[in-house]
Every structure is written in C-alpha cells, then in structure tokens.
Design a protein around this motif. Structure first.
Motif, mmCIF file in Angstrom:
data_model
loop_
_atom_site.group_PDB
_atom_site.id
_atom_site.type_symbol
_atom_site.label_atom_id
_atom_site.label_comp_id
_atom_site.label_asym_id
_atom_site.label_seq_id
_atom_site.Cartn_x
_atom_site.Cartn_y
_atom_site.Cartn_z
ATOM 1 N N GLU A 1 -1.762 21.866 13.840
ATOM 2 C CA GLU A 1 -0.927 21.245 14.867
ATOM 3 C C GLU A 1 0.545 21.588 14.665
ATOM 4 O O GLU A 1 1.265 21.875 15.634
ATOM 5 N N LEU A 2 0.992 21.568 13.412
ATOM 6 C CA LEU A 2 2.388 21.885 13.131
ATOM 7 C C LEU A 2 2.696 23.327 13.503
ATOM 8 O O LEU A 2 3.704 23.620 14.173
ATOM 9 N N ARG A 3 1.844 24.249 13.076
ATOM 10 C CA ARG A 3 2.084 25.673 13.347
ATOM 11 C C ARG A 3 2.093 25.951 14.849
ATOM 12 O O ARG A 3 3.032 26.583 15.360
ATOM 13 N N VAL A 4 1.078 25.495 15.546
ATOM 14 C CA VAL A 4 0.982 25.785 16.973
ATOM 15 C C VAL A 4 2.125 25.129 17.743
ATOM 16 O O VAL A 4 2.704 25.737 18.655
ATOM 17 N N ALA A 5 2.475 23.902 17.387
ATOM 18 C CA ALA A 5 3.559 23.202 18.082
ATOM 19 C C ALA A 5 4.878 23.953 17.953
ATOM 20 O O ALA A 5 5.636 24.086 18.926
ATOM 21 N N ILE A 6 5.178 24.455 16.770
ATOM 22 C CA ILE A 6 6.420 25.209 16.568
ATOM 23 C C ILE A 6 6.360 26.544 17.297
ATOM 24 O O ILE A 6 7.320 26.955 17.972
ATOM 25 N N GLU A 7 5.233 27.251 17.173
ATOM 26 C CA GLU A 7 5.090 28.549 17.837
ATOM 27 C C GLU A 7 5.317 28.423 19.340
ATOM 28 O O GLU A 7 6.051 29.225 19.938
ATOM 29 N N GLU A 8 4.711 27.435 19.957
ATOM 30 C CA GLU A 8 4.812 27.296 21.405
ATOM 31 C C GLU A 8 6.197 26.840 21.844
ATOM 32 O O GLU A 8 6.697 27.269 22.885
ATOM 33 N N PHE A 9 6.831 25.980 21.054
ATOM 34 C CA PHE A 9 8.159 25.502 21.425
ATOM 35 C C PHE A 9 9.170 26.637 21.395
ATOM 36 O O PHE A 9 9.958 26.813 22.333
ATOM 37 N N ILE A 10 9.166 27.436 20.325
ATOM 38 C CA ILE A 10 10.162 28.510 20.240
ATOM 39 C C ILE A 10 9.804 29.687 21.146
ATOM 40 O O ILE A 10 10.686 30.470 21.526
ATOM 41 N N ALA A 11 8.523 29.811 21.510
ATOM 42 C CA ALA A 11 8.159 30.845 22.482
ATOM 43 C C ALA A 11 8.728 30.499 23.854
ATOM 44 O O ALA A 11 9.159 31.380 24.612
ATOM 45 N N THR B 1 19.279 22.688 13.815
ATOM 46 C CA THR B 1 20.490 22.587 12.999
ATOM 47 C C THR B 1 20.676 23.781 12.062
ATOM 48 O O THR B 1 21.672 23.838 11.343
ATOM 49 N N HIS B 2 19.728 24.725 12.082
ATOM 50 C CA HIS B 2 19.819 25.921 11.253
ATOM 51 C C HIS B 2 19.453 27.136 12.097
ATOM 52 O O HIS B 2 18.332 27.658 12.014
ATOM 53 N N PRO B 3 20.382 27.598 12.921
ATOM 54 C CA PRO B 3 20.089 28.702 13.850
ATOM 55 C C PRO B 3 19.661 29.989 13.156
ATOM 56 O O PRO B 3 18.909 30.771 13.749
ATOM 57 N N ASP B 4 20.096 30.223 11.923
ATOM 58 C CA ASP B 4 19.667 31.428 11.213
ATOM 59 C C ASP B 4 18.162 31.407 10.950
ATOM 60 O O ASP B 4 17.480 32.436 11.087
ATOM 61 N N ASP B 5 17.635 30.230 10.568
ATOM 62 C CA ASP B 5 16.200 30.119 10.345
ATOM 63 C C ASP B 5 15.432 30.257 11.657
ATOM 64 O O ASP B 5 14.344 30.861 11.702
ATOM 65 N N ASP C 1 19.229 26.159 24.854
ATOM 66 C CA ASP C 1 20.248 27.188 25.024
ATOM 67 C C ASP C 1 19.693 28.486 25.600
ATOM 68 O O ASP C 1 20.469 29.349 26.041
ATOM 69 N N ALA C 2 18.379 28.650 25.581
ATOM 70 C CA ALA C 2 17.768 29.845 26.155
ATOM 71 C C ALA C 2 16.331 29.512 26.547
ATOM 72 O O ALA C 2 15.652 28.746 25.860
ATOM 73 N N VAL C 3 15.890 30.089 27.646
ATOM 74 C CA VAL C 3 14.530 29.888 28.136
ATOM 75 C C VAL C 3 13.855 31.242 28.255
ATOM 76 O O VAL C 3 14.425 32.184 28.801
ATOM 77 N N ALA D 1 16.068 29.496 21.860
ATOM 78 C CA ALA D 1 17.313 29.006 21.255
ATOM 79 C C ALA D 1 17.541 27.574 21.710
ATOM 80 O O ALA D 1 17.420 27.265 22.899
ATOM 81 N N PHE D 2 17.873 26.704 20.747
ATOM 82 C CA PHE D 2 18.149 25.308 21.070
ATOM 83 C C PHE D 2 18.986 24.702 19.958
ATOM 84 O O PHE D 2 19.039 25.214 18.835
ATOM 85 N N SER D 3 19.648 23.612 20.272
ATOM 86 C CA SER D 3 20.524 22.936 19.312
ATOM 87 C C SER D 3 20.484 21.449 19.596
ATOM 88 O O SER D 3 19.928 21.003 20.607
ATOM 89 N N LEU D 4 21.064 20.666 18.696
ATOM 90 C CA LEU D 4 21.084 19.223 18.912
ATOM 91 C C LEU D 4 21.867 18.892 20.167
ATOM 92 O O LEU D 4 22.962 19.407 20.387
ATOM 93 N N GLY D 5 21.298 17.991 20.975
ATOM 94 C CA GLY D 5 21.957 17.606 22.217
ATOM 95 C C GLY D 5 22.328 16.150 22.261
ATOM 96 O O GLY D 5 22.623 15.607 23.322
ATOM 97 N N GLY D 6 22.329 15.499 21.101
ATOM 98 C CA GLY D 6 22.655 14.080 21.017
ATOM 99 C C GLY D 6 22.274 13.555 19.648
ATOM 100 O O GLY D 6 21.928 14.316 18.746
#
Length: 412
Positions: free
Chosen positions: A370-380, A270-274, A409-411, A384-389
């Motif tokens: 766990e938080l750091r690695v989970a975020i790093e791997e998801f955005i890697a 919900t915050h694409p700039d971040d 939105d991007a892979v 790009a992603f946005s709410l889908g529902g």
C-alpha cells in the motif's frame, strides 16, 4: 470532541518535562517527536517516565526497546494501547489476539492469520490498490499547477487502507467514515476524562457482532468467514477471539498504514531533492520504502509490567505501562549510521517499523504494498508538490499527519 483541537480537554494537562512527565497523547508529542527523543537521549535519559495513566515508562534506545519487546517473562502483551484503565479480557487470548496474547497461545493465534497475509496472497492486491489510488486522485477534481492545494491525508492516504481492510474483511466500504471514527476513539482519546455516561462512542463491538452474525448466515470468501471457520485443536474460535482479531485487523491495518503514507508524502513535500530522485530513478523505490518506514515509523506499541521489575535501574511496578516507541529505536545513532538523516538509497536498513519480538507485524507485506503503490501513483500524477499549509499531526501511539495540505506544483 477532538483531543487534538482542544488541549483543555486533556485529563493531565500539558507536559513540562518529557523525561519525568512524558505523555504520548500531549498534542506536542507527535509534532515534535524526533526532537524530543533526540534531546532526551542526548541529555542522558534512555528511559523516560511518567506518573500518568497509573505509571508509564518509555525506553528510547534501540537496545532497550528490543530488550522489552523480547522479554515475555517480565512484560505481558495483554495491553498494547496505553490508557487510564487496564485490559479486562483475560489471558491467554486477550482483547485483540494475537497482538494481546502471550506465549504459548500467541504462536497458535498468530499462525492462524499468516496464510491470508502471505506474500503471494498480498501481491494479488497490487492492481486493486493501484486502481483505488488513481480513483482517489481523480476525485480531487481539476488541479491547477501552482495554485491548487489538496489534503493528501484526508483526501488520499486515509482512504487507502480503510478500503482495502474493509474489502478483505467483507465489510461495506461505505463505512469508511465509521472506521476512521473508531480509530480516533480507541487511539487518540486516551488522555481525556472518562465519563461513564458518555454514549457518543462508535461501539465497535456491536458493529462487529452484527458483521459476524451476517457472515454466519451468508458465508463468503473473506477474512471474516476465514476466522469463523478457523480451528484450534479441532475447536472453532470463540466469538470473543473472532471479534478481537477483527478489531486488531481494523485498527492495526488502517491508522498505521495511512500514517506511513502521509508521513512519506510530507517528507517528499519538504525534501524536493528526494522527490526529484524518486521521480527520475524509479528503481530507488525499493530502498525508499524501507527508509520511509525507518525514518517515519508510525507505530508505538505497549506492554504491561507483570510484576515489580528493576529495568536497568528503573523501578518498574506491576501493572505499570511500558511504551515501546519503535520509531525512536529507528532513530538511535548507536544502532544506525546517520540515524537522524533520511537516506533515500540506504542499502542496509534493519529497521523496527514493524516491531520487534514475537509481535512483529503480520501485515507487513500489505503495508509495504500500500505504501509503495500510494507513493508511486501520487508522484506519477503530481510530479512536484510542496507544503500548502500547516500539517496537523495525530495524537497517541500512531504517528502520522491527520491533515496534510499540499500545493500541487506540477501535474502530469
């Protein structure tokens, strides 16, 4: 039966006045929590109250939350999950030591668990957590950018801490659905009518008894065997102490962390700039993790009033509950500059996401990893992603997305 899907199953009904009838298990509470805390403080209500659950109070400022958290004279930790009953396990151990233990026993019980959660021991889990996250992302199958929608809560966040804690305790990782059911039963169903004949619960006590007996017969290098071999004053821990600590590690180590991961991904969606900054400036992660924890802290603890006590004009009665909403304390503008804003590079961040006082979370090193690695791997994988529902938020004292549909939105 889900407490989030059928409001009519709630014992008390919907809240109409959050100041005088607060209910943290109302489905609207976690969905609108930040707005509710803001409106109450701005309206001159630093401590909300409710007659529900046999009486309950909820301080909403950082100073008041901190005061209760440090005050072991007037408030006991014997009960930390608000419900319609009261804890029956006697002090000093309590039902889930050390979090349900009061001083001085608390310090002894807590000290036992510090070595397995030391920074060095937890750092060794980095590769395993990273491999797990990548495997979960692979399991999502073929992803079409701009079209595919994944559930970042159900398919990703909810699996990470369940797997890690199960492996640390030496439990079968195939029981992850069972552990998630236990979380729902213990955390989310607190405001549903009690039924003495209801036998659809997961009976975590029996499950843990079987694990303890199996570990007695076949010791190995895991947390369960560690607890079975631990001693206090030359004596092995009681069966109830071992089982209670296992309950703590399961419940505190699962829902809290998956909620933090899910809330963080919700924010980035919900915050694409971040999201862009985090993707392009990886050194920001050290600050971003702490800000995710501050702005979206998942954990609200509780205390019980020991005896009648006047708390800043609030006539608290013995055995009434006191919620400790650490997430509300983290958004108190009297303590944080721009408290309602997410500042991804916030340098000074003395948040209370891991609690305040004697029960500060002993698993904070693991949660951060766990938080750091989970975020790093998801955005890697998905830059790009946005709410889908529609996001469905949890019910009760742990706040986080239960369902989080994200459009990829991007892979990478």
């Amino acid at each position: 039966m889900s407490a989030t899907s059928d409001a009519s199953s709630d014992l008390y009904g919907p809240v109409e006045d959050w100041a005088d009838d607060l209910d943290h298990a109302d489905p609207e509470y976690n969905r609108r929590a930040h707005e509710i805390w803001h409106d109450l403080r701005e309206g001159g209500c630093p401590v909300a109250h409710s007659d529900r659950y046999g009486g309950m109070w909820a301080p909403l400022t950082h100073d008041y939350v901190k005061e209760v958290a440090y005050d072991t004279e007037h408030f006991t930790s014997q009960g930390v999950i608000v419900n319609r009953g009261r804890p029956i396990a006697p002090p000093p151990v309590g039902p889930a030591p050390p979090i349900t233990s009061d001083p001085p026993f608390h310090q002894v019980a807590r000290r036992l668990l510090l070595p397995p959660f030391s920074p060095k021991r937890i750092e060794a889990w980095d590769d395993d957590v990273r491999d797990l996250c990548r495997s979960l992302l692979d399991d999502m199958g073929d992803i079409e950018a701009g079209a595919s929608v994944v559930d970042a809560a159900v398919q990703y966040a909810q699996h990470i801490p369940v797997n890690v804690i199960a492996r640390m305790l030496g439990f079968p990782t195939t029981d992850d659905d069972y552990f998630r059911r236990c979380v729902h039963e213990l955390i989310e169903r607190v405001n549903e009518p009690l039924d003495d004949e209801r036998d659809d619960g997961p009976r975590l006590d029996l499950y843990l008894d079987r694990q303890i007996e199996e570990h007695r017969a076949n010791p190995r290098d895991d947390l369960t065997t560690f607890l079975l071999e631990a001693e206090i004053d030359g004596n092995k821990l009681s069966h109830e102490h071992v089982r209670g600590s296992m309950v703590l590690l399961l419940i505190a180590g699962i829902d809290t962390t998956w909620s933090a991961i899910g809330s963080s991904l919700w924010h980035l969606a919900t915050h694409p700039d971040d999201l862009e900054r985090l993707r392009n400036e990886p050194d920001l992660m050290q600050f971003a993790v702490e800000e995710f924890l501050r702005a979206y802290a998942p954990v609200t603890m509780a205390r019980l009033v020991k005896e009648d006590h006047d708390f800043h004009g609030c006539p608290m009665k013995a055995d009434e509950w006191v919620l400790l909403p650490f997430p509300a304390a983290n958004r108190d503008p009297a303590f944080f500059d721009d408290a309602e804003e997410f500042v991804i590079d916030r340098a000074e961040n003395r948040h209370a996401a891991f609690g305040l006082g004697i029960h500060r979370c002993l698993g904070s090193n693991l949660a951060r990893l766990e938080l750091r690695v989970a975020i790093e791997e998801f955005i890697a994988r998905f830059p790009a992603f946005s709410l889908g529902g529609e996001t469905r938020w949890s019910v009760g004292q742990i706040r986080g997305p239960r369902e989080l549909p994200l459009r990829i939105d991007a892979v990478a």
